[in-house]
Design an enzyme around this catalytic site. Structure first.
Site, PDB file in Angstrom:
ATOM      1  N   HIS A   5     -29.681  15.337 -18.692  1.00 48.32           N
ATOM      2  CA  HIS A   5     -30.143  14.071 -18.118  1.00 48.32           C
ATOM      3  C   HIS A   5     -31.600  14.277 -17.679  1.00 48.32           C
ATOM      4  O   HIS A   5     -31.986  15.404 -17.339  1.00 48.32           O
ATOM      5  CB  HIS A   5     -29.257  13.790 -16.897  1.00 48.32           C
ATOM      6  CG  HIS A   5     -29.446  12.465 -16.241  1.00 48.32           C
ATOM      7  ND1 HIS A   5     -30.469  12.214 -15.355  1.00 48.32           N
ATOM      8  CD2 HIS A   5     -28.741  11.326 -16.319  1.00 48.32           C
ATOM      9  CE1 HIS A   5     -30.366  10.959 -14.905  1.00 48.32           C
ATOM     10  NE2 HIS A   5     -29.330  10.399 -15.480  1.00 48.32           N
ATOM     11  N   ASP A  42     -25.696  21.261 -13.284  1.00 42.32           N
ATOM     12  CA  ASP A  42     -25.726  19.841 -12.931  1.00 42.32           C
ATOM     13  C   ASP A  42     -24.289  19.337 -13.055  1.00 42.32           C
ATOM     14  O   ASP A  42     -23.763  19.176 -14.157  1.00 42.32           O
ATOM     15  CB  ASP A  42     -26.668  19.098 -13.887  1.00 42.32           C
ATOM     16  CG  ASP A  42     -26.637  17.580 -13.673  1.00 42.32           C
ATOM     17  OD1 ASP A  42     -25.747  17.088 -12.955  1.00 42.32           O
ATOM     18  OD2 ASP A  42     -27.507  16.888 -14.248  1.00 42.32           O
ATOM     19  N   LYS A  76     -20.744   8.907  -7.775  1.00 45.13           N
ATOM     20  CA  LYS A  76     -20.017   9.054  -9.050  1.00 45.13           C
ATOM     21  C   LYS A  76     -18.611   9.593  -8.818  1.00 45.13           C
ATOM     22  O   LYS A  76     -17.836   9.749  -9.753  1.00 45.13           O
ATOM     23  CB  LYS A  76     -20.785   9.987  -9.995  1.00 45.13           C
ATOM     24  CG  LYS A  76     -22.125   9.393 -10.458  1.00 45.13           C
ATOM     25  CD  LYS A  76     -22.749  10.276 -11.499  1.00 45.13           C
ATOM     26  CE  LYS A  76     -24.228   9.984 -11.699  1.00 45.13           C
ATOM     27  NZ  LYS A  76     -24.474   8.792 -12.513  1.00 45.13           N
TER      28      LYS A  76
HETATM   29  N1  PMP Z   1     -27.255  14.354 -14.097  1.00 45.11           N
HETATM   30  C1  PMP Z   1     -26.326  13.746 -14.844  1.00 45.11           C
HETATM   31  C2  PMP Z   1     -25.603  14.517 -15.905  1.00 45.11           C
HETATM   32  C3  PMP Z   1     -26.048  12.389 -14.626  1.00 45.11           C
HETATM   33  O1  PMP Z   1     -25.123  11.768 -15.369  1.00 45.11           O
HETATM   34  C4  PMP Z   1     -26.750  11.698 -13.604  1.00 45.11           C
HETATM   35  C5  PMP Z   1     -26.503  10.223 -13.348  1.00 45.11           C
HETATM   36  N2  PMP Z   1     -26.392   9.425 -14.476  1.00 45.11           N
HETATM   37  C6  PMP Z   1     -27.689  12.392 -12.856  1.00 45.11           C
HETATM   38  C7  PMP Z   1     -27.913  13.718 -13.127  1.00 45.11           C
HETATM   39  C8  PMP Z   1     -28.465  11.733 -11.760  1.00 45.11           C
HETATM   40  O2  PMP Z   1     -27.603  11.343 -10.724  1.00 45.11           O
HETATM   41  P1  PMP Z   1     -28.141  10.437  -9.535  1.00 45.11           P
HETATM   42  O3  PMP Z   1     -28.799   9.252 -10.168  1.00 45.11           O
HETATM   43  O4  PMP Z   1     -26.899  10.066  -8.781  1.00 45.11           O
HETATM   44  O5  PMP Z   1     -29.079  11.247  -8.728  1.00 45.11           O
END
Ligand code: PMP
Length: 410
Positions: free
Chosen positions: A122, A199, A225
């Site tokens: 991500h 992560d 999440k």
């Molecule tokens: N890493 C991964 C694999 C994610 O799916 C996400 C959210 N889509 C994030 C990081 C970032 O999370 P957040 O926006 O809650 O900080």
């Protein structure tokens, strides 16, 4: 009825309609819905307990502090960290990684050093490391993805060297649902004395996580999440390493003594928690973690895996539908039940997502904050259906019927 489906009642929002149709919420990788107990914990605390935490002599402040610190213990136990000193509250995975990129960079990184990330990260686990590399004159090295949607571990091994400072890898891909073999990845890095950040944004909600068993050095996840509130997340760090990192932000809470000449910093984990924390959020996160713990993470995982396999089978039967990801095949390392990404040949993902929305089906479309992965796949984006403990086979059927209806329209 599956025991998980009985829990739909706990999520009032799932009973609502959109465009006059029952809501089918399949955007759980972006954020999950909240059970009543989490929403009530938030209002209950604001109604009855609210006061700023730490150092308050009065009753409410002490009560709020107790709730906040009890939440830290709940998180510790949830991921089986050794000590609450290793649990840093943040705003979410993104802030957890930015904190680490700054503090770890200050402590350990120099010109010419390297950070390893993977092609399926991500943006949150790419950009902070890129920024560190720019600040320090370092190199970002990338583990490629193979055609079966798994990481190229042979290349990974060849990238590990004496200049590597940290390996950063996602536990579960938010696009493909691939579960990466993080234990193996960690063991390889440790053989070179290199620490690893996992992560866990897409794993913590679906798989029982044990940071000691994984042997990871850092682990980040987001409350929203995993049925908790927005604005709260966690960075786990191995105490021995956290001890060597300088603070990320300055302010109240993170200090021991301040003078204009010299400031000394607080102990772990407070050294990394400048300012008033979201103590209502941390308590609500603990309530969410207690909720999934009572259901059993292993049960949740088993149920979601079955549901995702069913979805995978049903979607595979749709003509011209391309799935990006290996499903439950042993090649992919198995699916965590979190996400299935797909496209229909000849239909733009945005059109498909928009038309599904009109049928009450909430899916996500686009690059899913993983542009390098999209580039690797040679596409601009996908439609992504992602599952949670409250989703049902009927909802998968509704998705499939919805897609078929859209296909007929084209
Ligand atoms: N890493 C991964 C694999 C994610 O799916 C996400 C959210 N889509 C994030 C990081 C970032 O999370 P957040 O926006 O809650 O900080």
């Amino acid at each position: 009825m599956c025991p998980m489906q009985m829990n739909r009642e706990d999520f009032p929002i799932l009973g609502r309609e959109v465009y006059g149709r029952p809501l089918v919420y399949l955007d759980n990788a972006a954020t999950t819905q909240k059970p009543r107990c989490v929403v009530e914990a938030i209002s209950e605390e604001y109604y009855n307990v609210n006061a700023n935490v730490h150092r308050g002599v009065h009753f409410l402040s002490q009560q709020a502090t107790e709730l906040h610190e009890a939440s830290r213990e709940t998180v510790r136990s949830f991921i089986n960290a050794r000590s609450t000193s290793e649990i840093i509250f943040t705003r979410g995975t993104t802030e957890s990684i930015n904190l680490l990129a700054f503090s770890f960079g200050e402590a350990f990184c120099h010109e010419g050093d390297e950070i390893i990330v993977t092609e399926m990260e991500h943006h949150s686990n790419i950009v902070p490391w890129q920024m560190l590399c720019q600040r320090r004159g370092m190199k970002l090295r990338v583990v490629p993805m193979l055609d079966d949607y798994t990481l190229d571990l042979a290349t990974y091994r060849s990238l590990l060297n004496e200049r590597t400072r940290l390996v950063c890898v996602t536990h579960v891909s938010n696009v493909l649902g691939t579960v990466n073999p993080v234990r193996e990845i960690i063991a390889e890095a440790h053989a070179h004395d290199i620490p690893v950040l996992v992560d866990g944004a897409q794993s913590a909600p679906h798989i029982a996580v044990d940071v000691q068993q994984l042997d990871c050095d850092f682990f980040a996840f987001s409350g929203h999440k995993i049925y908790g509130p927005t604005g709260v997340g966690v960075l786990y760090g191995r105490e021995r390493l956290l001890d060597q990192l300088p603070p990320y932000q300055g302010g109240g809470e993170m200090i021991r003594n301040v003078s204009f000449e010299r400031t000394t910093y607080n102990d772990l984990p407070y050294r990394f928690e400048a300012g008033t924390p979201d103590y209502v959020g941390t308590h609500a996160l603990a309530v969410a973690l207690d909720y999934v713990t009572a259901l059993g993470m292993d049960h949740i995982h088993a149920y979601e895996s079955q549901l995702a396999s069913y979805a995978y089978e049903q979607l595979s039967q749709i003509e011209n539908l391309v799935i990006y990801g290996g499903g439950n095949s042993s090649l992919s390392g198995g699916m965590a039940g979190s996400a299935i990404s797909f496209n229909i040949r000849g239909i733009h993902h945005l059109d498909l997502g928009t038309l599904l929305d009109r049928l009450g089906i909430a899916v996500r479309t686009g690059h899913h904050c993983a542009e390098p992965l999209m580039r690797r796949l040679g596409i601009e984006g996908t439609v992504r259906a992602s599952f949670a403990l409250y989703n049902t086979r009927d909802e998968v059927d509704a998705l499939v019927a919805g897609i078929q209806r859209v296909v007929r329209m084209f």
